[in-house]
Design a protein around this motif. Structure first.
Motif, short mmCIF file in Angstrom:
data_model
loop_
_atom_site.label_atom_id
_atom_site.label_comp_id
_atom_site.label_asym_id
_atom_site.label_seq_id
_atom_site.Cartn_x
_atom_site.Cartn_y
_atom_site.Cartn_z
N GLY A 235 0.81 -1.22 0.00
CA GLY A 235 0.00 0.00 0.00
C GLY A 235 0.84 1.26 0.00
N SER A 236 1.87 1.32 0.85
CA SER A 236 2.71 2.52 0.91
C SER A 236 3.48 2.72 -0.39
CB SER A 236 3.68 2.42 2.08
OG SER A 236 4.55 1.30 1.94
N GLN A 237 3.88 1.61 -1.05
CA GLN A 237 4.60 1.72 -2.31
C GLN A 237 3.69 2.21 -3.44
OE1 GLN A 237 7.80 1.63 -2.94
NE2 GLN A 237 7.36 2.11 -5.10
N LEU A 238 2.43 1.74 -3.44
CA LEU A 238 1.49 2.22 -4.46
C LEU A 238 1.22 3.72 -4.27
CD1 LEU A 238 -1.11 -0.72 -4.58
CD2 LEU A 238 0.71 -0.18 -6.23
N THR A 239 1.15 4.17 -3.03
CA THR A 239 0.98 5.60 -2.77
C THR A 239 2.17 6.38 -3.31
OG1 THR A 239 -0.31 5.13 -0.77
CG2 THR A 239 0.67 7.32 -0.94
N LYS A 240 3.37 5.82 -3.12
CA LYS A 240 4.57 6.47 -3.63
C LYS A 240 4.56 6.50 -5.16
CE LYS A 240 9.61 6.21 -3.34
NZ LYS A 240 10.77 5.41 -2.84
N LEU A 241 4.04 5.43 -5.79
CA LEU A 241 3.97 5.37 -7.25
C LEU A 241 3.06 6.47 -7.80
CD1 LEU A 241 4.52 3.98 -9.97
CD2 LEU A 241 2.63 2.40 -9.45
N PHE A 242 1.94 6.70 -7.18
CA PHE A 242 1.04 7.77 -7.62
C PHE A 242 1.68 9.14 -7.43
CE2 PHE A 242 -2.31 4.49 -7.25
CZ PHE A 242 -2.95 4.69 -8.47
N GLY A 243 2.48 9.27 -6.37
CA GLY A 243 3.19 10.53 -6.16
C GLY A 243 4.21 10.78 -7.26
N SER A 244 4.93 9.73 -7.68
CA SER A 244 5.90 9.87 -8.77
C SER A 244 5.21 10.23 -10.07
CB SER A 244 6.68 8.56 -8.95
OG SER A 244 7.45 8.27 -7.81
N ALA A 245 4.03 9.64 -10.31
CA ALA A 245 3.28 9.94 -11.53
C ALA A 245 2.87 11.41 -11.54
CB ALA A 245 2.06 9.03 -11.63
N GLU A 246 2.50 11.93 -10.39
CA GLU A 246 2.09 13.34 -10.31
C GLU A 246 3.27 14.25 -10.61
OE1 GLU A 246 -0.02 16.41 -7.11
OE2 GLU A 246 0.28 14.30 -6.61
N GLN A 247 4.45 13.92 -10.08
CA GLN A 247 5.63 14.72 -10.36
C GLN A 247 6.00 14.66 -11.84
OE1 GLN A 247 8.69 13.27 -7.76
NE2 GLN A 247 7.89 14.34 -5.96
N LEU A 248 5.91 13.47 -12.43
CA LEU A 248 6.26 13.29 -13.82
C LEU A 248 5.29 14.03 -14.75
CD1 LEU A 248 8.10 11.96 -15.92
CD2 LEU A 248 6.66 9.90 -15.76
N SER A 249 4.03 14.13 -14.35
CA SER A 249 3.05 14.81 -15.20
C SER A 249 3.37 16.30 -15.37
CB SER A 249 1.64 14.65 -14.62
OG SER A 249 1.53 15.31 -13.37
N VAL B 255 6.56 17.52 -15.49
CA VAL B 255 7.74 17.64 -16.35
C VAL B 255 7.91 16.31 -17.09
CG1 VAL B 255 10.16 18.38 -16.49
CG2 VAL B 255 8.76 19.05 -14.52
N PRO B 256 7.09 16.00 -18.08
CA PRO B 256 7.07 14.67 -18.70
C PRO B 256 8.34 14.28 -19.44
CG PRO B 256 5.73 16.21 -19.97
CD PRO B 256 6.12 16.92 -18.71
N PHE B 257 9.18 15.24 -19.82
CA PHE B 257 10.39 14.89 -20.59
C PHE B 257 11.64 14.77 -19.71
CE2 PHE B 257 7.62 17.13 -23.68
CZ PHE B 257 7.47 16.09 -24.60
N GLU B 258 11.48 14.90 -18.40
CA GLU B 258 12.62 14.81 -17.49
C GLU B 258 13.05 13.35 -17.31
OE1 GLU B 258 15.69 15.22 -15.31
OE2 GLU B 258 14.65 17.04 -15.98
N PRO B 259 14.28 12.98 -17.76
CA PRO B 259 14.73 11.58 -17.68
C PRO B 259 14.78 11.04 -16.24
CG PRO B 259 16.12 12.82 -19.17
CD PRO B 259 15.25 13.83 -18.47
N ALA B 260 15.20 11.89 -15.31
CA ALA B 260 15.31 11.43 -13.92
C ALA B 260 13.94 11.06 -13.35
CB ALA B 260 15.96 12.52 -13.07
N LEU B 261 12.93 11.87 -13.68
CA LEU B 261 11.59 11.59 -13.19
C LEU B 261 11.02 10.34 -13.87
CD1 LEU B 261 10.05 15.18 -12.93
CD2 LEU B 261 10.91 13.72 -11.09
N ARG B 262 11.35 10.16 -15.15
CA ARG B 262 10.91 8.93 -15.82
C ARG B 262 11.55 7.70 -15.16
NH1 ARG B 262 10.06 9.61 -22.32
NH2 ARG B 262 8.85 11.56 -22.25
N GLY B 263 12.86 7.84 -14.86
CA GLY B 263 13.54 6.72 -14.18
C GLY B 263 12.95 6.44 -12.81
N GLN B 264 12.61 7.51 -12.09
CA GLN B 264 12.00 7.33 -10.76
C GLN B 264 10.65 6.63 -10.88
OE1 GLN B 264 11.91 10.88 -8.21
NE2 GLN B 264 9.87 10.27 -7.48
N PHE B 265 9.87 7.01 -11.89
CA PHE B 265 8.55 6.41 -12.09
C PHE B 265 8.69 4.91 -12.39
CE2 PHE B 265 4.91 5.45 -14.99
CZ PHE B 265 3.89 5.62 -14.07
#
Length: 443
Positions: free
Chosen positions: A112-126, A128-138
């Motif tokens: 559950g905590s990891q899924l919450t973190k995944l949605f947080g990463s998706a929000e950050q990536l949305s 700045v969608p072209f940022e490689p670091a954020l894509r890697g984090q996602f």
């Protein structure tokens, strides 16, 4: 005078034996399998008949030992066996359901905590969608989510294997107790009632019955000389001196079975074996629910990816794969460029913005939380059941112990009384001897 000597002699023998019984009671005061004994004493008054219509008293021979009596109440013993079985069943259920909860928690790295973190990463990536670091984090958070599904499935599987081992051990102990009871039955048949040997065998019998009933729900049938036959579901487990062993049968992905003579028995419901079966059924249900969540997670993630477009305009490829279980869930190894973050209409962050739509009441994240809450409620209910069973068992045992256990104050009082009676018996013999000597001195 001979009557006085006989009375004194018999009283000495009875009081001596009574002192031995009291001593045995005191020596076994802390033995939980020992039932208090008392000596059954009767008179040896001699009667003779010189006419069929009359009975003429002719003399007294003193007292004699009629046998040894156990201070046991069969109804209290039966109730104690039942409450004891309920207590150990609920205790074992609490123990293993707690292990199931620990398996889900995964050392504070739950899904559950990891899924919450995944949605947080998706929000950050949305943003700045072209940022490689954020894509890697996602992508890293997706892989971590997959790993936690895998680890939680492994934890639950390990818990089930441990329960299999515990159940097999309990069945081994059960078979030993069944064989012991069969041997006790064989010894009881020729034993004379009221003897020390029979009383000791009855103590051993009750101890064996306690072990058996605290491991498995069975039916008891008491017969002559205190012998016991045991059946379950119409199948004989102990028939006089023949014990039929119970076999443990593990089931992959489900609760274990037990069988007797090659025939599968009804599912155990009582004792430690019944508690393990119920706890393992709960763990198996958790595993099945986790597998369904893993399949849903893969469907949601791959469906979202397929709805978008990559930077090159191609439809998104599958992010994860599986073969129907949480243990088989794997990441497909996509790179940041393979993420379909754009919408089908060409908006650069259109699809990643839609990722939050997966966060619904029926989504994987909420369903997992619901599973956790349900397990916690089941555990709480089982703990309440265990507390009630413990209290009920304690009350029943106290009632049984008031009848069967050794009270040292009572034994001390009996010891003083019997010592005085022994001295009085010796005094009777002394008086008889003195009287005889006085009579003989006349001549």
């Amino acid at each position: 005078m001979s009557d006085m000597l006989n009375i004194g002699r018999s009283a000495l023998l009875v009081n001596s034996r009574s002192l031995e019984v009291v001593g045995s009671n005191i020596a076994n005061a802390e033995n939980p399998d020992y039932v208090r004994r008392s000596l059954n004493v009767g008179d040896t008054t001699i009667y003779s008949s010189t006419n069929p219509l009359y009975t003429n008293y002719t003399g007294s021979g003193g007292v004699a030992i009629k046998g040894i009596t156990r201070a046991s109440d069969q109804f209290l013993e039966s109730a104690t066996r039942q409450t004891g079985a309920d207590r150990v069943r609920s205790e074992i259920m609490v123990q293993w359901m707690e292990q199931g909860e620990i398996a889900l928690a995964n050392n504070k790295s739950d899904i559950g905590s990891q899924l919450t973190k995944l949605f947080g990463s998706a929000e950050q990536l949305s943003a700045v969608p072209f940022e490689p670091a954020l894509r890697g984090q996602f992508l890293g958070d997706i892989e971590d989510s997959v790993a936690r599904f895998n680890q939680t499935a492994a934890n639950l599987s390990a818990t089930q294997n441990l329960m299999d081992g515990a159940a097999a051990q309990e069945v081994t102990g059960l078979n030993s107790a069944l064989a012991e009871l069969a041997a006790i039955n064989q010894k009881l048949r020729p034993t004379q009632e009221g003897t020390s040997q029979q009383i000791a065998l009855l103590d051993q019998r009750d101890a064996a019955l306690t072990v058996i009933t605290e491991k498995l729900d069975v039916e008891l049938s008491f017969g002559a000389s205190g012998m016991v036959d045991i059946t379950r579901g119409g199948t004989s487990l102990v028939d006089f001196n023949i014990a039929s062993p119970v076999t443990f049968v593990p089931n992959a992905g489900g609760a274990f079975d037990i069988e007797v003579g090659g025939t599968i028995q009804p599912s155990p419901t009582g004792g430690t074996v019944g508690g393990l079966h119920r706890a393992q059924s709960n763990t198996a249900a958790l595993s099945a629910e986790l597998d369904a969540l893993a399949v849903q997670f893969a469907a949601e993630l791959n469906g979202w990816q397929a709805n978008g477009r990559t930077d090159g305009g191609a439809p998104g490829a599958a992010v994860v794969s599986h073969s129907g279980t949480a243990a088989s869930l794997t990441a497909t190894g996509l790179t940041g460029d393979d993420l379909a973050l754009a919408s089908s209409s060409g908006v650069a962050n259109g699809n990643i913005l839609a990722f939050v739509d997966l966060r619904t009441a029926g989504g994987t994240e909420q369903k997992y939380e619901g599973m956790i809450v349900s397990q916690a409620q089941n555990l709480l209910s089982t703990r309440s059941e265990s507390d009630a069973a413990i209290a009920f068992d304690r009350a029943t045992r106290e009632a049984r112990n008031r009848v069967s256990s050794v009270d040292l104050d009572r034994e001390a009082a009996d010891l003083i009384r019997l010592q005085q009676a022994y001295e009085a018996s010796a005094r009777i013999i002394q008086v008889a001897r003195e009287t005889i000597q006085s009579v003989l001195a006349i001549f």
